[in-house]
Scaffold this active site. Sequence first.
Site, PDB file in Angstrom:
ATOM      1  N   THR A 125       1.154  -1.538  -0.107  1.00  0.00           N
ATOM      2  CA  THR A 125       0.009  -0.224  -0.150  1.00  0.00           C
ATOM      3  C   THR A 125       1.023   1.300   0.138  1.00  0.00           C
ATOM      4  OG1 THR A 125      -1.798   1.387   1.083  1.00  0.00           O
ATOM      5  CG2 THR A 125      -0.228  -0.152   2.175  1.00  0.00           C
ATOM      6  N   ASP A 126       0.276   2.322  -0.539  1.00  0.00           N
ATOM      7  CA  ASP A 126       0.784   3.869  -0.609  1.00  0.00           C
ATOM      8  C   ASP A 126       1.211   3.807   0.886  1.00  0.00           C
ATOM      9  OD1 ASP A 126      -1.526   4.390   0.183  1.00  0.00           O
ATOM     10  OD2 ASP A 126      -1.537   5.693  -1.647  1.00  0.00           O
ATOM     11  N   GLU A 127       0.742   3.376   1.806  1.00  0.00           N
ATOM     12  CA  GLU A 127       0.295   3.897   3.140  1.00  0.00           C
ATOM     13  C   GLU A 127       1.552   3.760   3.776  1.00  0.00           C
ATOM     14  OE1 GLU A 127      -2.441   3.892   6.057  1.00  0.00           O
ATOM     15  OE2 GLU A 127      -4.535   3.975   4.002  1.00  0.00           O
ATOM     16  N   TYR A 153      -2.138  -0.170  11.102  1.00  0.00           N
ATOM     17  CA  TYR A 153      -1.622  -0.894   9.984  1.00  0.00           C
ATOM     18  C   TYR A 153      -0.846  -0.793   8.569  1.00  0.00           C
ATOM     19  CZ  TYR A 153      -3.642  -1.057   4.915  1.00  0.00           C
ATOM     20  OH  TYR A 153      -4.062  -1.693   3.391  1.00  0.00           O
ATOM     21  N   LYS A 157       2.136  -3.669   7.602  1.00  0.00           N
ATOM     22  CA  LYS A 157       2.991  -3.043   5.964  1.00  0.00           C
ATOM     23  C   LYS A 157       3.452  -2.585   4.808  1.00  0.00           C
ATOM     24  CE  LYS A 157      -0.571  -4.657   2.892  1.00  0.00           C
ATOM     25  NZ  LYS A 157      -0.848  -5.140   2.802  1.00  0.00           N
TER      26      LYS A 157
HETATM   27  P1  NAD Z   1     -10.562  -6.289   2.479  1.00  0.00           P
HETATM   28  O1  NAD Z   1     -10.426  -6.061   4.124  1.00  0.00           O
HETATM   29  O2  NAD Z   1     -11.270  -6.627   1.839  1.00  0.00           O
HETATM   30  O3  NAD Z   1      -9.923  -8.370   2.594  1.00  0.00           O
HETATM   31  C1  NAD Z   1      -8.744  -9.017   2.459  1.00  0.00           C
HETATM   32  C2  NAD Z   1      -9.199 -10.854   2.754  1.00  0.00           C
HETATM   33  O4  NAD Z   1      -8.301 -11.318   3.511  1.00  0.00           O
HETATM   34  C3  NAD Z   1     -10.710 -10.493   3.424  1.00  0.00           C
HETATM   35  O5  NAD Z   1     -11.123 -11.550   2.699  1.00  0.00           O
HETATM   36  C4  NAD Z   1     -10.458 -11.803   4.344  1.00  0.00           C
HETATM   37  O6  NAD Z   1     -11.112 -12.414   5.650  1.00  0.00           O
HETATM   38  C5  NAD Z   1      -8.733 -12.357   4.149  1.00  0.00           C
HETATM   39  N1  NAD Z   1      -7.935 -12.167   5.323  1.00  0.00           N
HETATM   40  C6  NAD Z   1      -7.975 -12.158   6.548  1.00  0.00           C
HETATM   41  N2  NAD Z   1      -6.907 -12.201   7.891  1.00  0.00           N
HETATM   42  C7  NAD Z   1      -6.385 -13.574   7.067  1.00  0.00           C
HETATM   43  C8  NAD Z   1      -5.911 -14.993   7.411  1.00  0.00           C
HETATM   44  N3  NAD Z   1      -5.343 -14.657   8.306  1.00  0.00           N
HETATM   45  N4  NAD Z   1      -5.485 -15.684   6.354  1.00  0.00           N
HETATM   46  C9  NAD Z   1      -6.542 -15.321   5.300  1.00  0.00           C
HETATM   47  N5  NAD Z   1      -7.278 -14.848   4.582  1.00  0.00           N
HETATM   48  C10 NAD Z   1      -7.878 -13.206   5.941  1.00  0.00           C
HETATM   49  O7  NAD Z   1      -9.188  -5.796   1.785  1.00  0.00           O
HETATM   50  P2  NAD Z   1      -8.696  -4.910   0.443  1.00  0.00           P
HETATM   51  O8  NAD Z   1      -8.810  -3.933   0.713  1.00  0.00           O
HETATM   52  O9  NAD Z   1      -9.031  -6.506  -0.707  1.00  0.00           O
HETATM   53  O10 NAD Z   1      -7.542  -5.263   0.454  1.00  0.00           O
HETATM   54  C11 NAD Z   1      -6.252  -5.813   0.255  1.00  0.00           C
HETATM   55  C12 NAD Z   1      -5.141  -6.049  -0.154  1.00  0.00           C
HETATM   56  O11 NAD Z   1      -4.206  -5.374  -0.648  1.00  0.00           O
HETATM   57  C13 NAD Z   1      -4.749  -6.084   1.684  1.00  0.00           C
HETATM   58  O12 NAD Z   1      -2.962  -5.955   1.936  1.00  0.00           O
HETATM   59  C14 NAD Z   1      -4.260  -4.672   1.491  1.00  0.00           C
HETATM   60  O13 NAD Z   1      -3.000  -3.649   2.395  1.00  0.00           O
HETATM   61  C15 NAD Z   1      -4.011  -3.408   0.110  1.00  0.00           C
HETATM   62  N6  NAD Z   1      -4.662  -2.706  -0.137  1.00  0.00           N
HETATM   63  C16 NAD Z   1      -5.540  -2.335  -0.197  1.00  0.00           C
HETATM   64  C17 NAD Z   1      -6.015  -0.824  -0.951  1.00  0.00           C
HETATM   65  C18 NAD Z   1      -7.439  -0.852  -0.931  1.00  0.00           C
HETATM   66  O14 NAD Z   1      -8.054   1.085  -1.338  1.00  0.00           O
HETATM   67  N7  NAD Z   1      -8.133  -1.290  -0.580  1.00  0.00           N
HETATM   68  C19 NAD Z   1      -4.862   0.151  -1.324  1.00  0.00           C
HETATM   69  C20 NAD Z   1      -3.816  -0.551  -1.361  1.00  0.00           C
HETATM   70  C21 NAD Z   1      -3.226  -1.880  -0.917  1.00  0.00           C
HETATM   71  O1  DAU Z   2      -4.197   4.296   0.266  1.00  0.00           O
HETATM   72  C1  DAU Z   2      -4.131   2.655   0.466  1.00  0.00           C
HETATM   73  C2  DAU Z   2      -5.060   2.627   1.779  1.00  0.00           C
HETATM   74  O2  DAU Z   2      -6.455   3.153   1.594  1.00  0.00           O
HETATM   75  C3  DAU Z   2      -5.067   0.928   2.398  1.00  0.00           C
HETATM   76  O3  DAU Z   2      -3.493   0.590   1.740  1.00  0.00           O
HETATM   77  C4  DAU Z   2      -6.611   0.328   2.661  1.00  0.00           C
HETATM   78  O4  DAU Z   2      -6.074  -0.797   3.064  1.00  0.00           O
HETATM   79  C5  DAU Z   2      -7.619   1.492   2.861  1.00  0.00           C
HETATM   80  O5  DAU Z   2      -8.239   0.929   3.639  1.00  0.00           O
HETATM   81  C6  DAU Z   2      -7.558   2.489   1.954  1.00  0.00           C
HETATM   82  O6  DAU Z   2      -7.197   2.856   3.487  1.00  0.00           O
HETATM   83  P1  DAU Z   2      -7.691   5.251   3.925  1.00  0.00           P
HETATM   84  O7  DAU Z   2      -7.330   4.775   5.340  1.00  0.00           O
HETATM   85  O8  DAU Z   2      -7.533   6.190   3.026  1.00  0.00           O
HETATM   86  O9  DAU Z   2      -9.289   4.166   3.475  1.00  0.00           O
HETATM   87  P2  DAU Z   2     -10.185   4.446   4.416  1.00  0.00           P
HETATM   88  O10 DAU Z   2     -11.547   4.519   3.292  1.00  0.00           O
HETATM   89  O11 DAU Z   2     -10.512   4.080   6.155  1.00  0.00           O
HETATM   90  O12 DAU Z   2     -10.395   6.509   4.648  1.00  0.00           O
HETATM   91  C7  DAU Z   2     -10.804   7.199   3.469  1.00  0.00           C
HETATM   92  C8  DAU Z   2     -10.443   9.111   4.125  1.00  0.00           C
HETATM   93  O13 DAU Z   2     -11.489   9.284   4.406  1.00  0.00           O
HETATM   94  C9  DAU Z   2      -9.767   9.068   4.972  1.00  0.00           C
HETATM   95  O14 DAU Z   2      -9.389  10.321   4.970  1.00  0.00           O
HETATM   96  C10 DAU Z   2     -10.876   8.560   5.998  1.00  0.00           C
HETATM   97  C11 DAU Z   2     -11.610   9.562   5.455  1.00  0.00           C
HETATM   98  N1  DAU Z   2     -12.821   9.057   5.958  1.00  0.00           N
HETATM   99  C12 DAU Z   2     -13.247   7.335   6.048  1.00  0.00           C
HETATM  100  C13 DAU Z   2     -14.036   6.734   7.041  1.00  0.00           C
HETATM  101  C14 DAU Z   2     -14.270   5.460   7.286  1.00  0.00           C
HETATM  102  C15 DAU Z   2     -13.924   9.881   6.578  1.00  0.00           C
HETATM  103  O15 DAU Z   2     -14.123  11.113   6.501  1.00  0.00           O
HETATM  104  N2  DAU Z   2     -15.040   9.088   7.220  1.00  0.00           N
HETATM  105  C16 DAU Z   2     -15.218   7.931   7.250  1.00  0.00           C
HETATM  106  O16 DAU Z   2     -16.268   7.626   7.682  1.00  0.00           O
END
Ligand code: NAD
Ligand code: DAU
Length: 339
Positions: A125-127, A153, A157
């Site tokens: 992730t970019d975080e 988190y 990562k």
């Molecule tokens: P998500 O939470 O929707 O999905 C995560 C999945 O992993 C779930 O199905 C969960 O059941 C499974 N999981 C959790 N713990 C586990 C374990 N111990 N063993 C097996 N499975 C397990 O997350 P997402 O948004 O789909 O993110 C997927 C990946 O992409 C993550 O690694 C996250 O860090 C990365 N990522 C997400 C974003 C985003 O914006 N959502 C952006 C960049 C990177």
């Molecule tokens: O940048 C990649 C990341 O993006 C991934 O690695 C993470 O898995 C993914 O969850 C996401 O993280 P963020 O913290 O950026 O996403 P989230 O949707 O939780 O929040 C997006 C922005 O919105 C953040 O600035 C917090 C704000 N927010 C979020 C929620 C849930 C609110 O203002 N209100 C809310 O209720």
Amino acid sequence: MNILVTGAAGFIGSNYVFYMLDKHPEYNIVGMDSLTYAGNLETLEPALNNPRFDFAKIDITDKLAVEKIFEEKNFDIVVNFAAESHVDRSIEDPGVFLRTNILGTQVLMDASLKYGVKRFHQVGTDEVYGDLPLDRPDLLFVETMPLVASSPYSASKASADLLVLAYNRTFDLPVTISRCSNNYGPYQFPEKLIPLMIANATADKPLPVYGEGLNVRDWLYVEDHCRAIDMIIHDGKDGEVYNIGGHNEKANIDVVKIILKQLGKPESLITYVTDRKGHDQRYAIDPTKIHEELGWLPTTMFEDGIKMTIQWYLDNESWWKNIISGEYQQYYERMYGNR
Ligand code: NAD
Ligand code: DAU
């Protein structure tokens, strides 16, 4: 080609399974997931009847179960999406983030070494780069920046990324890492900003915006992320990190207003609530490397992607209404009740 996709029942993992089954009709895919609160087997229903897809309910920290399936399936490529992924939950309870995101990655890499996997791809992730100031739009995240995580988190990562690079250098495990910006699209769990706001607006419930809503995220349609990972596992260079993002920065409040407008709901639903602890100001990816080395470019503009996403949530109410009827209610009360 045999591919293991971990976290396959989550948001991006499931989209990736669909993308790969469609794009590569000759590949066999195993989706592994422990089905935490964020994993939903119903999501994978369209793939479950496909003879080239198998699902395995396995926790990636369970060394014995992981080794057993590696021995059986002879994986060529492992793509590790499995993670605890929600920043707010990591602030509430960091432990499980360290266990799954760090130790789980180690278990998968040990099995990959033991069974001769040809490419281990870590979905990062970019975080891990920390955040950028709001008043310096010229600054972007590049792959060479130091890792400066803000939340448990992102620290977990970042730790996993370091471990992946260490396995590459010390044990010669062939690896790649991608670091993507915020994804949106179908099947995203409604605890994350965009689906949460769609769900609340649809029900005329308050939309909880953290702080002043000025934090900036760089949004990418999930299919563009999936295509980038496909390019990296095939053509990415061993040991390299690739940023993925589409130059689509938006302040949270603007995203929320776009959703309200699209749904024909009033802005009076917006409720400013106490800010997230340690809240990262701005994320912004420089995707030059993946563009120049692999030819990747995003194809879905935000204006189109957000409409498709809202329509998907309207058309698939039963999918997310099932989810928000269970553990989610208690989570929502804990997270937003006194905010
Ligand atoms: P998500 O939470 O929707 O999905 C995560 C999945 O992993 C779930 O199905 C969960 O059941 C499974 N999981 C959790 N713990 C586990 C374990 N111990 N063993 C097996 N499975 C397990 O997350 P997402 O948004 O789909 O993110 C997927 C990946 O992409 C993550 O690694 C996250 O860090 C990365 N990522 C997400 C974003 C985003 O914006 N959502 C952006 C960049 C990177
Ligand atoms: O940048 C990649 C990341 O993006 C991934 O690695 C993470 O898995 C993914 O969850 C996401 O993280 P963020 O913290 O950026 O996403 P989230 O949707 O939780 O929040 C997006 C922005 O919105 C953040 O600035 C917090 C704000 N927010 C979020 C929620 C849930 C609110 O203002 N209100 C809310 O209720």
